[in-house]
Design a protein around this motif. Structure first.
Motif, PDB file in Angstrom:
ATOM      1  N   UNK A 214       5.843  -3.757 -30.393  1.00  0.00           N
ATOM      2  CA  UNK A 214       6.807  -3.575 -31.981  1.00  0.00           C
ATOM      3  C   UNK A 214       7.710  -5.447 -30.753  1.00  0.00           C
ATOM      4  N   UNK A 215       7.659  -5.623 -29.671  1.00  0.00           N
ATOM      5  CA  UNK A 215       8.249  -6.974 -28.791  1.00  0.00           C
ATOM      6  C   UNK A 215       7.344  -8.059 -29.637  1.00  0.00           C
ATOM      7  N   UNK A 216       5.964  -8.069 -30.009  1.00  0.00           N
ATOM      8  CA  UNK A 216       5.606  -9.276 -30.654  1.00  0.00           C
ATOM      9  C   UNK A 216       5.771  -9.266 -31.957  1.00  0.00           C
ATOM     10  N   UNK A 217       6.357  -8.499 -32.633  1.00  0.00           N
ATOM     11  CA  UNK A 217       6.407  -8.388 -34.084  1.00  0.00           C
ATOM     12  C   UNK A 217       7.713  -8.903 -34.219  1.00  0.00           C
ATOM     13  N   UNK A 218       8.820  -8.491 -33.167  1.00  0.00           N
ATOM     14  CA  UNK A 218       9.871  -9.157 -33.591  1.00  0.00           C
ATOM     15  C   UNK A 218       9.985 -10.342 -32.756  1.00  0.00           C
ATOM     16  N   UNK A 219       9.279 -10.994 -31.291  1.00  0.00           N
ATOM     17  CA  UNK A 219       9.159 -12.296 -31.435  1.00  0.00           C
ATOM     18  C   UNK A 219       8.729 -13.697 -32.831  1.00  0.00           C
ATOM     19  N   UNK A 220       7.668 -12.731 -33.649  1.00  0.00           N
ATOM     20  CA  UNK A 220       6.879 -13.328 -34.579  1.00  0.00           C
ATOM     21  C   UNK A 220       9.018 -13.631 -35.955  1.00  0.00           C
TER      22      UNK A 220
END
Length: 800
Positions: A214-220
C-alpha cells in the motif's frame, strides 16, 4: 468545530461517551433528505456499542458518496461527516477506526472536488486531512494502516512541503515550510507537521507485506504533484526492488510505471542495474512490468541508454518467446533518437567489417540493434540530422513484421516497407512486384516516404509484398544450394558451411513471414538438413574403409537422414506433386545408402523401395512432371530383379544421376506442429513409489487432420509409455485444436525422485507397409516428433 477536530486527544471511555453533536448551521432540525439521514447517523456514531458506531460511520460514507460536494446544503453534510469522523479517530475499537479512515478519505475527495476550493480555504483543509491520515498510518492495527496509506495515495492538492515531510523521517525546519498553504488555519493541539514525518519510510519498512504494498502504491500516485517529491520517492522505491515478497516488487514496478507515465521518472546510472536484474527475473509479470517502464522512462546519458539496450538484449536471449521485447526496444530507441543514431553508426561498422556468413542476422542481438537503429527517424529528434547509414535499413527489411508490431499499428506494413526500402536504396520499388497467384499477375505499388499523408488503409498488400521479398531471397538460396551440391566431391567442408549459412538465412525468412510462405521456408530448412546429411554420408562412403570413422558414424548419419526425411513427409500438409517427388527421391537415396551400408537384401527395405517407386510412377503418370534418370534407373534394376547387386555395386554411378531441383510452388503448404505444456510444473510433482501418478497437460495442435495418429510419449530411463490421443476430444478445427487432459503414468520407479521426459509423436506409415515393430500399446509405424521434449520432475512424498 475546530477545537473538536483533534485526533490526538483520546476520547472518553465507551461507558461515558457523549453523543457527537457536530451539527453545522446549514443543517436544521427539520432538514429533509440526506441532511436528516446524516443527523440520525451522527447521533448513532456516538452510541455505546462499537458495532453500532462502525455501521453508522459506514452509513455516513454511503450518504456522502451520493452527495454533490458543490451544493450549498451538501457542503454542510460534508463538514458534518468530517467532524464526526475526526471525533472517533482514537476510538478503542479497530473496526471503528477502520471505518473512520475510509470516511475521512472520502471527505478528502469531496473537499478536493469543490469548485470554490481556493475561496473557502479547503486546500489547507486537505493538508490537515493528510496529517490526520498520516497519524492513522501508524495505528497498531494492520488493516487500519493499509487503509490509511491507501487513502493518502488518493489525496489531491496536497502542498509540496507536506509531501516532502512524508518521505523524510527527519522533521523539516519550520522556515522551510513558510510557504505551506496551511498557514492561517488553527490546527488542533499536537497535530503539527511531524505527524507526517517519514510516514512512507515507515510504511515500506513495515513487517507486513500488505502494508509495504500500500505504501509503494501511494508513493507512485502522489509523484505527479511534485518533481522534487518524485525524485526522492524514486530512491526509496528502488530499494523496494529487493523486497522478499513478489507482490511488493510488482506493486513497486506499477508505481514506477505510473511515475513514468507522468513523465517524472528519470533513471540515472546508479539504479539502472536494478532494472537490468528485473529484466531476467524468474517471474514473467515482473519482467513484463520492467520492460514497460524502460519503454517510457527518460535515459539522460548515452551510457545509461546502452545499459538499457544491453539489458533488453540479454532478456531477449534468455526468453526469446517474449516478442514484446522488440516493441520495448523500438520505444526506447524512438524516445532517444540521438542515442539510437549512435547505435546505428556502430552497427553499420560491424556489418561492414563482417565477412560473408559471420554476421548472423537471426541472432537476437543483431535483430535488437537493427530495431533500435531504425526507430531513430520516428523520434522527436527527427528534425536533427541523424545520418542513419542506408545499410541499416536494407538489413532491417527482413524484420518488417517485428518493427510493424513494435509500432503497435500506428504505421502499417505497407508504408513501413516502403520507408525501409526507400532509405535502404532498394530499386524494386520503382517496378511492380508480380505475384504468381491463381495464374494471374498482381502488382504491388507503394507511396514514397515523402508522399505519405498519414491516412493509409490496413490491407493484405504489405503482407503479400513481404512474401514476394521472401520468395526472391528463397530462390537465390536454392540456387546457392544447387551450386554447393555440385561441389560435393571436391570440398566437403566448404559445402557444409554454405549449407549451414543457407539454413540460417531461411530461418530468418521463416520468422518474418506468415502462412504458406513461412511453412515453405521451414520446409526448406528441413530439406537442407537432409542434403547436408547426404553430403556427409557420401564423404564416409568415399573413404577407404571404416577405419577412419568407424561403422557407428555412418549408422548415426543414416538414421539422422531417415528422421529428417520422415519430418519432410509427415510434418507438412498440402505437399504438392513437385515437392512430394523431391522428398520421395531423397527417400530413395536414403534407402540406397541403407542397402549399401548393410550389403543385404532386407525384405522390409525392398518393400519400401517398391512402394516409393510405385508412388513416383503414379505422381508422374499424367505428365505434369517427369521421372528422373535416377528414379528410372532404380526402377529398371527393380524390374529386372537385380536391385541388390546393382545398387550395392553401383552406388557412386547412381549418385551421379541424382540432381537437386528447384521448387517454388508452395501455395497450399501448411506446417504441422504441436505445443505441449505441463500444468503446475514450476515445482516437482509428488508421487508414491510404484503407484500410478497423473500428469496434467495442455495440448495445442496446428494443421492436424482426423487421419493423423498422434501419441503422447513418456520416458523414464529406459522405460517408454505411449498414450494415444483421441482427436475427437479436442476442441477447434483442423487449423487449431486444443485440449486439456490428465494422463496417468502407470509405472513409477522405486526411487526417491525421477525425471519424466514427455513429447508428442506422430506415426509415419508408408502406404500399407508397417516399418516399425509395434510396442506394447504403442505406435505400429515409425514416428516423428512434433513437439519439443519437456522434463517433468517428480519427488516422492516421503521426501517432502
Amino acid at each position: 468545530m475546530a477545537e473538536g477536530l483533534s485526533p490526538s486527544d483520546p476520547g472518553p471511555p465507551c461507558s461515558k461517551r457523549p453523543r457527537v453533536a457536530a451539527e453545522p448551521v446549514a443543517l436544521g432540525s427539520s432538514a429533509p433528505g440526506p441532511e436528516a439521514d446524516v443527523l440520525a447517523l451522527v447521533s448513532m456514531a456516538g452510541g455505546l456499542y462499537p458495532l453500532g458506531r462502525a455501521e453508522a460511520l459506514r452509513g455516513l460514507a454511503m450518504v456522502l458518496e451520493k452527495a454533490d460536494a458543490s451544493g450549498g446544503a451538501t457542503r454542510g453534510v460534508l463538514e458534518c461527516c468530517y467532524g464526526c469522523a475526526s471525533e472517533l479517530m482514537r476510538d478503542d475499537d479497530e473496526d471503528v477506526r477502520l471505518a473512520v479512515v475510509r470516511l475521512v478519505g472520502l471527505c478528502a475527495e469531496k473537499f478536493a472536488a469543490r469548485v470554490d476550493v481556493d475561496a473557502n480555504g479547503d486546500c489547507g483543509q486537505i493538508d490537515v486531512i493528510f496529517l490526520q491520515l498520516s497519524s492513522m498510518a501508524r495505528d497498531m492495527c494492520m488493516k487500519v494502516r493499509i487503509e490509511a496509506l491507501g487513502a493518502l495515495g488518493k489525496m489531491q492538492r496536497v502542498s509540496e512541503s507536506v509531501l516532502l515531510q512524508s518521505l523524510s523521517k527527519k522533521v523539516i525546519k519550520t522556515d522551510i515550510l513558510s510557504g505551506s498553504i496551511i498557514k492561517g488555519m488553527k490546527l488542533p493541539p499536537k497535530l503539527k507537521l511531524p505527524c507526517a514525518a517519514g510516514i512512507f519510510a515507515h510504511g515500506i519498512e513495515d513487517e507486513f507485506y500488505q502494508v509495504r504494498t500500500a505504501a509503494c502504491k501511494s508513493m507512485g500516485a502522489l509523484a505527479k504533484f511534485s518533481t522534487q517529491y518524485a525524485q526522492k520517492a524514486l530512491d526509496m522505491l528502488m530499494d523496494m526492488m529487493n523486497d522478499d515478497t513478489e507482490a511488493v516488487r510488482l506493486q513497486t514496478l506499477r508505481a514506477l510505471f505510473l511515475m513514468a507515465t507522468y513523465r517524472c521518472l528519470s533513471v540515472q546510472e546508479q539504479p539502472m542495474h536494478m532494472f537490468l536484474g528485473l529484466l531476467v527475473d524468474a517471474n514473467t509479470a515482473i519482467r513484463e512490468a520492467a520492460r514497460k517502464i524502460l519503454g517510457l522512462v527518460n535515459l539522460p546519458k548515452l551510457q545509461v541508454f546502452r545499459s538499457a539496450v544491453d539489458g533488453l538484449i540479454t532478456s531477449l536471449e534468455k526468453y526469446p518467446e517474449e516478442h514484446d521485447t522488440y516493441g520495448v526496444l523500438f520505444s526506447v530507441g524512438k524516445n532517444h533518437g540521438s542515442f539510437s543514431a549512435n547505435i546505428a553508426k556502430h552497427l553499420a561498422k560491424e556489418i561492414g567489417m563482417a565477412s560473408d556468413g559471420e554476421l548472423m542476422l537471426d541472432k537476437p542481438r543483431i535483430k535488437a540493434l537493427l530495431i533500435v537503429s531504425v526507430s531513430a527517424p520516428f523520434s522527436d529528434d527527427k528534425h536533427k540530422k541523424l545520418d542513419i547509414p542506408s545499410v541499416i535499413f536494407s538489413h532491417a527489411i527482413s524484420l518488417v513484421g517485428k518493427v510493424s508490431c513494435a509500432l503497435g499499428g500506428m504505421v502499417n506494413q505497407d508504408f513501413l516497407l516502403s520507408h525501409l526500402c526507400h532509405k535502404g536504396g532498394m530499386p524494386f520499388l520503382e517496378n511492380k512486384l508480380v505475384l504468381s497467384e491463381s495464374g494471374e499477375s498482381q502488382g504491388c505499388s507503394f507511396e514514397t516516404v515523402g508522399e505519405y499523408n498519414g491516412h493509409m488503409e490496413n490491407t493484405v498488400k504489405a503482407t503479400k509484398c513481404v512474401d514476394v521479398l521472401v520468395m526472391q531471397s528463397t530462390k537465390v538460396i536454392l540456387e546457392t544450394v544447387e551450386e554447393a551440391w555440385t561441389m560435393r566431391s571436391c570440398n566437403i567442408s566448404e559445402v557444409r558451411n554454405i549449407l549451414r549459412t543457407c539454413k540460417q538465412e531461411l530461418k530468418i525468412l521463416s520468422e518474418n513471414s506468415s502462412g504458406s510462405t513461412s511453412a515453405f521456408s521451414s520446409f526448406l530448412c528441413e530439406y537442407i538438413d537432409a542434403i547436408q546429411f547426404v553430403v556427409e554420408i557420401l564423404q564416409l562412403i568415399q573413404l577407404d574403409n571404416s577405419y577412419a570413422c568407424g561403422q557407428t558414424s555412418l549408422d548415426i548419419l543414416v538414421e539422422k537422414l531417415d528422421v529428417s526425411l520422415r519430418r519432410l513427409e509427415c510434418c507438412y500438409a498440402g505437399l504438392n506433386r513437385e515437392l512430394e517427388v523431391h522428398v520421395l527421391e531423397l527417400t530413395l537415396l536414403a534407402s540406397l545408402f541403407g542397402i549399401s551400408k548393410n550389403g543385404i537384401r532386407s525384405k522390409l527395405v525392398l518393400d519400401k523401395l517398391h512402394w516409393i517407386i510405385n508412388r513416383l510412377e503414379g505422381l508422374c503418370a499424367d505428365g505434369s512432371c517427369d521421372l528422373s534418370d535416377f528414379s528410372r534407373e532404380i526402377k529398371r534394376a527393380f524390374d529386372a530383379d537385380t536391385v541388390g547387386d546393382i545398387l550395392i555395386c553401383n552406388v557412386c554411378s547412381l549418385l551421379e544421376l541424382f540432381h537437386l531441383k528447384e521448387a517454388i510452388d508452395y501455395r497450399e503448404l501448411k506446417a504441422i506442429r504441436a505445443v505441449l505444456q505441463v500444468c503446475d510444473n514450476e515445482n516437482p510433482l509428488l508421487y508414491v513409489c510404484g503407484l500410478p501418478v497423473g500428469v496434467s497437460f495442455n495440448i495445442s495442435l496446428w494443421n492436424v487432420s482426423n487421419h493423423h495418429r498422434l501419441w503422447l510419449r513418456m520416458t523414464v530411463g529406459e522405460s517408454i509409455q505411449h498414450t494415444f490421443l483421441e482427436l475427437s476430444c479436442f476442441g477447434g478445427n483442423e487449423e487449431l485444436r486444443t485440449c486439456s487432459m490428465v494422463v496417468p503414468l502407470y509405472s513409477t520407479p522405486m526411487t526417491c525422485s525421477f525425471v519424466l521426459r514427455v513429447c508428442l509423436v506422430m506415426e509415419c506409415p508408408y502406404g500399407g507397409i508397417s516399418t516399425h515393430k509395434r510396442g506394447h500399446g504403442g505406435p505400429s509405424d515409425c514416428v516423428v516428433q512434433v513437439s519439443n521434449e519437456l522434463d517433468v520432475y517428480f519427488v516422492g512424498t516421503r521426501q517432502r
